[in-house]
Scaffold this motif. Structure first.
Motif, mmCIF file in Angstrom:
data_model
loop_
_atom_site.group_PDB
_atom_site.id
_atom_site.type_symbol
_atom_site.label_atom_id
_atom_site.label_comp_id
_atom_site.label_asym_id
_atom_site.label_seq_id
_atom_site.Cartn_x
_atom_site.Cartn_y
_atom_site.Cartn_z
ATOM 1 N N GLU A 8 -85.750 -31.542 57.116
ATOM 2 C CA GLU A 8 -86.788 -32.413 57.416
ATOM 3 C C GLU A 8 -86.663 -33.706 58.174
ATOM 4 N N LEU A 9 -87.667 -34.140 58.806
ATOM 5 C CA LEU A 9 -87.407 -35.362 59.751
ATOM 6 C C LEU A 9 -88.245 -36.690 58.789
ATOM 7 N N ILE A 10 -87.783 -37.914 59.042
ATOM 8 C CA ILE A 10 -88.386 -39.049 58.459
ATOM 9 C C ILE A 10 -88.357 -40.060 59.548
ATOM 10 N N ALA A 67 -93.471 -40.612 73.443
ATOM 11 C CA ALA A 67 -92.054 -39.824 73.681
ATOM 12 C C ALA A 67 -91.748 -39.298 71.988
ATOM 13 N N LEU A 68 -91.678 -40.313 71.156
ATOM 14 C CA LEU A 68 -91.502 -39.944 69.872
ATOM 15 C C LEU A 68 -92.481 -38.704 69.254
ATOM 16 N N THR A 69 -93.662 -38.808 69.735
ATOM 17 C CA THR A 69 -94.425 -37.475 69.210
ATOM 18 C C THR A 69 -93.908 -36.491 70.010
ATOM 19 N N ASN A 74 -90.845 -31.109 69.828
ATOM 20 C CA ASN A 74 -89.890 -30.139 70.143
ATOM 21 C C ASN A 74 -88.848 -30.327 69.491
ATOM 22 N N ASP A 75 -88.632 -30.629 68.018
ATOM 23 C CA ASP A 75 -87.385 -30.688 67.495
ATOM 24 C C ASP A 75 -86.719 -29.389 67.336
ATOM 25 N N ALA A 80 -89.966 -30.226 59.875
ATOM 26 C CA ALA A 80 -91.178 -30.889 59.519
ATOM 27 C C ALA A 80 -90.828 -32.281 59.504
ATOM 28 N N LEU A 81 -91.936 -33.078 59.486
ATOM 29 C CA LEU A 81 -92.082 -34.413 59.536
ATOM 30 C C LEU A 81 -92.484 -34.659 57.946
ATOM 31 N N ARG A 82 -91.265 -35.266 57.563
ATOM 32 C CA ARG A 82 -91.731 -35.361 55.823
ATOM 33 C C ARG A 82 -92.447 -36.680 55.473
#
Length: 290
Positions: A8-10, A67-69, A74-75, A80-82
């Motif tokens: 997961e991403l934060i 750019a963050l989006t 495109n990870d 997932a964005l936790r």
């Protein structure tokens, strides 16, 4: 021991120093992959670590948010964005009458509108993950000290926006949590007093007479308090826990001063609260204005 990696991403904005950096390191130690928002390449080099990926993110710049989006969409590991932790902020304090409007606008751009812009872009990812938004407010979002009108105004507004957002997205599975720090030892807090005194030096003689003692005594009181304030690492550990705990409350205080001031601010009549807050910030009669 290396913690097991979580898939997961934060995102943590304002992660170059202070609470943001401490939160990013704590989350990385828990196994999350942190996209840490910084404004310069040197800040990115300073925070880069296992589990921490610096991202150029001035939240007032639409291109940075875009750019963050794209980075999340495109990870390479399709993580997932936790959680999104909206921590970026600035603080410039002066009496309402003398604080230039451009500094009012700048604080609202960073402390409110920038966070809203990030939320608008990242909400689709959080809906997919049934994730969480953590908005870092302040004790100043409930009780406004003298000379803190602009900064407190941004935090009052963030509190209200968070309440509305929480009610809007609850049915979508997205949680919205507010953290209300009091005094924490950070670079922003340490420099805030110096900025206030520099602005006071530029006041007219009439404004010096009206506000000089108030500014000086308020800065002195806050400076003395910050010497006893909690470390950023402790604040970061609590925010990381808030961002990841299974069943969070809607609000958390952070620090003894916030735990004391916020409840009584909701109970006491305004004029009594005025006396409570002014007791430790009363101008000294013979203190020269800067």
């Amino acid at each position: 021991m290396t913690p097991p990696r979580k898939n997961e991403l934060i995102v943590v904005s304002g992660a170059s120093t202070g609470i943001g950096a401490a939160t990013a390191h704590e989350l990385a130690s828990m196994g999350y992959h942190v996209l840490a928002g910084v404004r310069t390449e040197s800040e990115g080099d300073a925070i880069r670590a296992d589990g921490i990926e610096p991202i150029t993110l001035d939240i007032t710049v639409p291109g940075h948010i875009e750019a963050l989006t794209e980075r999340i969409a495109n990870d390479p590991e399709r993580r997932a964005l936790r959680a999104l932790i909206n921590n970026a902020g600035i603080e410039v304090n002066a009496p309402l009458e003398v604080l230039p409007l451009e500094l009012w606008r700048e604080q609202f751009e960073v402390n409110l509108f920038g966070h809203i812009a990030v939320i608008q872009k990242l909400l689709p990812f959080l809906r997919q993950s049934r994730g969480r938004i953590v908005n870092i407010s302040s004790v100043g979002g409930v009780a406004a000290l003298p000379i803190f009108s602009a900064y407190a105004g941004t935090k009052f507004a963030l509190e209200a926006a968070s309440d509305a957002l929480r009610r809007e997205v609850k049915a979508q599975g997205v949680q919205v949590v507010v953290v209300q720090p009091g005094g924490v030892k950070t670079e922003m807090a340490a420099h805030s007093g110096d900025i206030s005194l520099e602005l006071a030096d530029k006041m007219s003689s009439e404004h010096q007479r009206l506000y000089g003692d108030l500014v000086t005594s308020t800065v002195a009181s806050n400076t003395a308090f910050l010497k006893r304030a909690g470390p950023a690492a402790k604040a970061g550990a609590k925010i990381a826990k808030v961002a990841t705990t299974a069943r969070p409350r809607t609000r958390y205080t952070l620090g003894m001063d916030a735990a004391f001031i916020i409840p009584i601010a909701r109970i006491l009549p305004d004029r009594l609260m005025d006396r409570v807050l002014s007791a430790s910030h009363r101008p000294q009669r013979n203190m020269p204005a800067r």
